[in-house]
Design a protein around this motif. Structure first.
Motif, PDB file in Angstrom:
ATOM      1  N   GLY A 280     -38.829 -23.001 -25.826  1.00 30.62           N
ATOM      2  CA  GLY A 280     -37.796 -23.915 -25.373  1.00 30.62           C
ATOM      3  C   GLY A 280     -36.945 -23.367 -24.245  1.00 30.62           C
ATOM      4  N   THR A 281     -37.226 -22.132 -23.814  1.00 34.61           N
ATOM      5  CA  THR A 281     -36.553 -21.528 -22.668  1.00 34.61           C
ATOM      6  C   THR A 281     -37.605 -21.140 -21.636  1.00 34.61           C
ATOM      7  N   ASN A 323     -51.671 -22.787 -23.436  1.00 32.33           N
ATOM      8  CA  ASN A 323     -50.215 -22.641 -23.396  1.00 32.33           C
ATOM      9  C   ASN A 323     -49.758 -21.452 -24.239  1.00 32.33           C
ATOM     10  N   GLN A 324     -50.410 -21.271 -25.404  1.00 33.66           N
ATOM     11  CA  GLN A 324     -50.029 -20.164 -26.272  1.00 33.66           C
ATOM     12  C   GLN A 324     -50.383 -18.820 -25.645  1.00 33.66           C
ATOM     13  N   ALA A 325     -51.552 -18.740 -25.019  1.00 35.29           N
ATOM     14  CA  ALA A 325     -51.957 -17.483 -24.386  1.00 35.29           C
ATOM     15  C   ALA A 325     -50.959 -17.076 -23.308  1.00 35.29           C
ATOM     16  N   TYR A 326     -50.572 -18.026 -22.476  1.00 36.86           N
ATOM     17  CA  TYR A 326     -49.593 -17.734 -21.428  1.00 36.86           C
ATOM     18  C   TYR A 326     -48.240 -17.377 -22.044  1.00 36.86           C
ATOM     19  N   GLY A 327     -47.857 -18.131 -23.088  1.00 34.44           N
ATOM     20  CA  GLY A 327     -46.573 -17.872 -23.737  1.00 34.44           C
ATOM     21  C   GLY A 327     -46.512 -16.525 -24.423  1.00 34.44           C
ATOM     22  N   TYR A 328     -47.638 -16.078 -25.009  1.00 32.84           N
ATOM     23  CA  TYR A 328     -47.660 -14.753 -25.634  1.00 32.84           C
ATOM     24  C   TYR A 328     -47.365 -13.673 -24.603  1.00 32.84           C
ATOM     25  N   GLY A 329     -48.058 -13.766 -23.451  1.00 32.79           N
ATOM     26  CA  GLY A 329     -47.839 -12.766 -22.413  1.00 32.79           C
ATOM     27  C   GLY A 329     -46.419 -12.799 -21.887  1.00 32.79           C
ATOM     28  N   ALA A 330     -45.911 -14.003 -21.611  1.00 33.47           N
ATOM     29  CA  ALA A 330     -44.557 -14.132 -21.088  1.00 33.47           C
ATOM     30  C   ALA A 330     -43.527 -13.644 -22.090  1.00 33.47           C
ATOM     31  N   GLY A 331     -43.694 -14.011 -23.357  1.00 30.85           N
ATOM     32  CA  GLY A 331     -42.737 -13.604 -24.376  1.00 30.85           C
ATOM     33  C   GLY A 331     -42.680 -12.106 -24.557  1.00 30.85           C
ATOM     34  N   LEU A 332     -43.839 -11.445 -24.410  1.00 28.12           N
ATOM     35  CA  LEU A 332     -43.885  -9.989 -24.571  1.00 28.12           C
ATOM     36  C   LEU A 332     -43.007  -9.289 -23.541  1.00 28.12           C
ATOM     37  N   THR A 333     -43.208  -9.606 -22.263  1.00 27.63           N
ATOM     38  CA  THR A 333     -42.423  -8.907 -21.240  1.00 27.63           C
ATOM     39  C   THR A 333     -41.004  -9.453 -21.141  1.00 27.63           C
ATOM     40  N   ALA A 334     -40.804 -10.709 -21.531  1.00 36.09           N
ATOM     41  CA  ALA A 334     -39.441 -11.258 -21.542  1.00 36.09           C
ATOM     42  C   ALA A 334     -38.584 -10.534 -22.578  1.00 36.09           C
ATOM     43  N   TYR A 335     -39.163 -10.282 -23.764  1.00 33.67           N
ATOM     44  CA  TYR A 335     -38.368  -9.607 -24.787  1.00 33.67           C
ATOM     45  C   TYR A 335     -38.063  -8.158 -24.382  1.00 33.67           C
ATOM     46  N   GLY A 419     -39.041 -15.269 -16.066  1.00 39.96           N
ATOM     47  CA  GLY A 419     -38.655 -16.320 -17.007  1.00 39.96           C
ATOM     48  C   GLY A 419     -37.371 -15.985 -17.736  1.00 39.96           C
ATOM     49  N   TYR A 420     -37.228 -14.707 -18.120  1.00 41.20           N
ATOM     50  CA  TYR A 420     -35.996 -14.299 -18.794  1.00 41.20           C
ATOM     51  C   TYR A 420     -34.804 -14.436 -17.853  1.00 41.20           C
ATOM     52  N   ALA A 421     -34.987 -14.032 -16.587  1.00 43.75           N
ATOM     53  CA  ALA A 421     -33.891 -14.158 -15.617  1.00 43.75           C
ATOM     54  C   ALA A 421     -33.504 -15.626 -15.435  1.00 43.75           C
ATOM     55  N   LYS A 422     -34.503 -16.508 -15.347  1.00 40.67           N
ATOM     56  CA  LYS A 422     -34.212 -17.940 -15.215  1.00 40.67           C
ATOM     57  C   LYS A 422     -33.432 -18.451 -16.427  1.00 40.67           C
TER      58      LYS A 422
END
Length: 436
Positions: A280-281, A323-335, A419-422
């Protein structure tokens, strides 16, 4: 593939029961994926083909015994024979949801059937567009389920609203999703460790697929799904695990947000979940991983207990899986970005582990062809329908994984910090969503 539960008796291996996964159709011929229990305790999963006229229970027992006898096979974890755990502490169960009233009802029914002696369920309605969730909670579950409204979108923000609205007399806050069915013993198994260990800050549990009816669901489970195995584990920052040189930054090995609980004071002390992470972010994920590491970095222990079981309804389509594959990668480096922003003192420890971390990231996102279709790229659902090696062993990294999904995961990793910065920029000018 049909999904089932097989329970065996420890004394002689006899079948105690065989039943479909909760809400599943009766078992018959064809492919079956089964959770194997021994005297009720989850110990393994097994797959087999049930022939026409064959007893499904016997077929699964044969497959399980063959799995145990295979060269190099790891014996299933023995059921816990330790003395009974202390009485589980009072708990608030938080379920964040958005416009999925039908799935939510199924989850709430399972939560209200828990054997835990003292708990309340709290639904957090996240940025709703309609009144469907509120209407469901007030009409069908009035007096049994509490309701909170969170107007700002984002899973972490919704979870923080749940922590803020939780029963202040409840020392534990548990979290699950609206697309799960909880085993009746889930909450007791997840929260009892807090009563036995005052230094415990977090617990996680086992997540298995409720259905494997589409190639996308099977492929996700083959990639490891959400399960973390069948051996209980304790993660202690005072005694880092020898086999995990990236500890505590490999937070994905600790558990997942659909099955986690925190000592409420410990979670509040670290500021709760970072509202710029999560579904959702723009960050796409990582809210649960952020909380795990923050609690560990504060000196608390984390325990994984496979007896705390929920059945998860995986998304069904190829696009969902992309969508999940992309989200997994993004969530990893975002956290990871969130950790460094919120806790800069962890930067030296992370920098030391960067080389191994990059190697680990390459390994977990690597393309693995389907040996049954050598030379194929496994990039579309037509190819997925012919896969023969799924679901694979959790964490084995021996299952097929399409090159297209591997690329998406890695692109997500590159995007995560942005994504985290946004998400941080979007949150400026409004409330932070952090817990009080």
């Amino acid at each position: 593939m049909a999904v089932a539960e097989l329970d065996l008796r420890a004394a002689d291996g006899a079948v105690r029961s065989l039943r479909p996964a909760p809400g599943g159709p009766p078992l018959g011929e064809g492919a079956v994926y089964a959770l194997v229990r021994i005297d009720g305790h989850p110990v393994a999963t097994v797959t087999c083909q049930v022939a026409a006229g064959q007893d499904p229970a016997q077929a699964l027992v044969t497959a399980f015994r063959a799995r145990e006898a295979a060269p190099g096979a790891t014996s299933p974890a023995a059921p816990d024979r330790s003395p009974p755990a202390p009485l589980p502490p009072r708990t608030t169960v938080v379920v964040a949801t958005r416009e999925r009233a039908g799935q939510l009802a199924r989850a709430l029914d399972s939560l209200l059937a828990q054997d835990h002696p003292d708990f309340r369920v709290l639904v957090v309605d996240n940025a709703p567009r309609t009144t469907a969730t509120r209407d469901l909670v007030t009409s069908r579950y009035g007096g049994r389920v509490d309701y909170a409204h969170e107007p700002r979108p984002g899973l972490a923000v919704a979870h923080n609203r749940g922590v803020a609205a939780a029963d202040r007399a409840a020392p534990v806050v548990a979290f699950t999703d609206d697309d799960v069915i909880a085993d009746p013993h889930w909450l007791s198994a997840l929260t009892a460790p807090f009563a036995a260990d005052p230094g415990l800050g977090c617990t996680t549990g086992l997540i298995l697929p409720a259905r494997l009816t589409t190639p996308a669901q099977i492929l996700l489970e083959s990639h490891g799904g959400f399960a973390k195995g069948f051996a209980p584990r304790l993660y202690d920052p005072a005694a880092p695990p020898a086999g995990e040189p990236l500890f505590p930054f490999t937070a994905g090995s600790f558990g997942s947000g659909a099955n986690m609980a925190f000592r409420a004071d410990a979670l509040r002390a670290v500021g709760g979940f970072d509202p710029a992470t999560g579904t959702g972010t723009p960050a796409r994920g990582g809210d649960d991983l952020y909380a795990f590491v923050r609690v560990l970095a504060a000196g608390h222990r984390l325990r994984y207990t496979p007896d705390a079981l929920v059945w998860h309804h995986h998304r069904e389509t190829w696009q969902d899986l992309r969508n999940q594959a992309y989200g997994y990668g993004a969530g990893l480096t975002a956290y990871l970005t969130a950790i460094l922003v919120r806790r800069p003192a962890l930067l030296p420890a992370l920098l030391v582990k960067v080389p191994r971390g990059l190697a680990h990231a390459r390994a977990i996102t690597a393309h693995r062809p389907d040996d049954a279709h050598a030379g194929g790229t496994a990039t579309d659902m037509t190819h997925m329908k012919h896969m023969t090696q799924a679901p694979g062993a959790h964490g084995a990294q021996s299952y097929p994984w399409p090159r297209s999904l591997s690329r998406l995961e890695r692109r997500g990793m590159l995007y995560g910090p942005l994504g985290y910065a946004k998400a941080r920029l979007r949150a400026r000018g409004g409330a932070t969503g952090r817990t009080p």
